[in-house]
Write a protein that holds these residues in place. Structure first.
Motif, PDB file in Angstrom:
ATOM      1  N   LEU A  53       0.822  -1.223  -0.082  1.00 36.88           N
ATOM      2  CA  LEU A  53      -0.040   0.168  -0.089  1.00 36.88           C
ATOM      3  C   LEU A  53       0.730   1.177   0.018  1.00 36.88           C
ATOM      4  O   LEU A  53       0.396   2.394  -0.816  1.00 36.88           O
ATOM      5  N   GLU A  54       1.895   1.398   0.736  1.00 38.12           N
ATOM      6  CA  GLU A  54       2.795   2.393   0.762  1.00 38.12           C
ATOM      7  C   GLU A  54       3.424   2.549  -0.603  1.00 38.12           C
ATOM      8  O   GLU A  54       3.820   3.669  -1.059  1.00 38.12           O
ATOM      9  N   TYR A  55       3.901   1.581  -1.190  1.00 38.25           N
ATOM     10  CA  TYR A  55       4.348   1.481  -2.592  1.00 38.25           C
ATOM     11  C   TYR A  55       3.362   2.083  -3.414  1.00 38.25           C
ATOM     12  O   TYR A  55       3.787   2.990  -4.383  1.00 38.25           O
ATOM     13  N   ILE A  56       2.234   1.572  -3.375  1.00 37.38           N
ATOM     14  CA  ILE A  56       1.076   2.275  -4.486  1.00 37.38           C
ATOM     15  C   ILE A  56       0.857   3.767  -4.211  1.00 37.38           C
ATOM     16  O   ILE A  56       0.871   4.399  -5.205  1.00 37.38           O
ATOM     17  N   LYS A  57       0.969   4.080  -2.937  1.00 35.24           N
ATOM     18  CA  LYS A  57       0.885   5.746  -2.719  1.00 35.24           C
ATOM     19  C   LYS A  57       2.021   6.393  -3.360  1.00 35.24           C
ATOM     20  O   LYS A  57       1.818   7.631  -3.670  1.00 35.24           O
ATOM     21  N   SER A  58       3.079   5.756  -3.360  1.00 37.10           N
ATOM     22  CA  SER A  58       4.164   6.454  -4.146  1.00 37.10           C
ATOM     23  C   SER A  58       4.203   6.731  -5.766  1.00 37.10           C
ATOM     24  O   SER A  58       5.217   7.314  -6.222  1.00 37.10           O
ATOM     25  N   LEU A  59       3.434   5.939  -6.083  1.00 35.62           N
ATOM     26  CA  LEU A  59       3.215   6.066  -7.876  1.00 35.62           C
ATOM     27  C   LEU A  59       2.150   6.961  -8.242  1.00 35.62           C
ATOM     28  O   LEU A  59       1.178   7.148  -7.556  1.00 35.62           O
TER      29      LEU A  59
END
Length: 209
Positions: A88-94
Motif C-alpha cells: 500500500l505504501e508503494y502504491i501511494k508513491s506511484l
C-alpha cells in the motif's frame, strides 16, 4: 532447494543490485533489459518458488525502477509474501503512468486493504468501489478483458452468479456477443457456458429475422 542454489542466487542477486544501483550511468531501456535478463537467469537456476526466492526477487525488482512491468511484478511478490502494508505504501508513491491500466492502482490497493481490515462492511464498500470503477471503464472500453475479469471477480464477492452473468449478457448483447465475453464466461461461469451459448444463439436468430 539445495545450498548451492541458494548461494548462487544470492551471488547473482548481489551482482545485480550493485549493477542496477548504477543504472543512471546507462539509458533506462538498457537497465530494464538487464534487469529482465538477470531475473530470467535466477528463474532458470531456482525452479522452486519459495519465500526465499521471492524475497530475493523483491530486492532485485526494487532496483529496476517503476516501469509498469516491474510495478506489477513487485506488487505480485509483495502480495505473495503477505506484505500488504508495504504494498500500500508503494502504491501511494506511484502515479497512473506507472501502471499498465488506469484502474490497476485501485484494484491492487483494494486487494491489499481487504487482507488487512476485519470490518465486513468496510470490505464491501471497497469491493463496490472497484465494481463501480470497472463499470465506468467498461462503458467506454467494453472489450477490455482484464476489466471484465476484475468486474466479475469483485462482483461475485457480494452478488449472485446469475446477477453478474445477466450483466455480462447485457454487455455482450451491446457488443455483438464478441468472443471476449465467451472467454470471461468460461473463466468465471464454467457451469453457465451452455446457458450463455444458448442466449447467444437466440440473440443471433432474433437478429436475423
Amino acid at each position: 532447494m539445495n545450498t548451492y542454489k541458494i548461494i548462487f542466487a544470492i551471488f547473482i542477486s548481489t551482482l545485480f543490485i550493485i549493477s542496477c544501483s548504477k543504472r543512471d550511468e546507462r539509458n533506462y531501456s538498457n537497465a530494464e533489459d538487464y534487469c529482465l535478463n538477470i531475473k530470467a537467469n535466477i528463474d532458470s537456476v531456482i525452479h522452486e518458488r519459495d519465500t526465499l526466492q521471492d524475497s530475493l526477487l523483491l530486492e532485485i525488482v526494487k532496483k529496476c525502477g517503476n516501469s509498469p512491468k516491474f510495478v506489477e511484478l513487485r506488487l505480485s511478490i509483495l502480495s505473495k509474501l503477505n506484505r500488504y502494508n508495504e504494498g500500500l505504501e508503494y502504491i501511494k508513491s506511484l502515479d497512473d503512468s506507472n501502471f499498465l491500466n488506469p484502474y490497476d492502482s485501485l484494484v491492487y490497493s483494494v486487494s491489499f486493504q481487504q487482507k488487512l481490515i476485519q470490518d465486513e462492511f468496510a470490505k464491501l464498500d471497497l469491493t463496490q468501489k472497484v465494481v463501480h470503477e470497472m463499470e465506468n471503464h467498461l462503458a467506454e472500453f467494453p472489450l477490455d478483458t482484464l476489466a471484465l475479469a476484475n468486474y466479475c471477480q469483485f462482483s461475485l464477492e457480494y452478488k449472485s452468479k446469475d446477477e453478474v452473468l445477466d450483466k455480462i449478457d447485457s454487455m455482450a448483447r451491446n457488443n455483438n456477443f464478441d468472443r471476449t465475453y465467451d472467454f470471461v464466461v468460461w473463466l468465471y461461469f464454467p457451469d453457465k457456458q451452455k446457458l450463455f451459448h444458448q442466449r447467444k444463439l437466440d440473440w443471433e436468430n432474433q437478429k436475423s429475422i
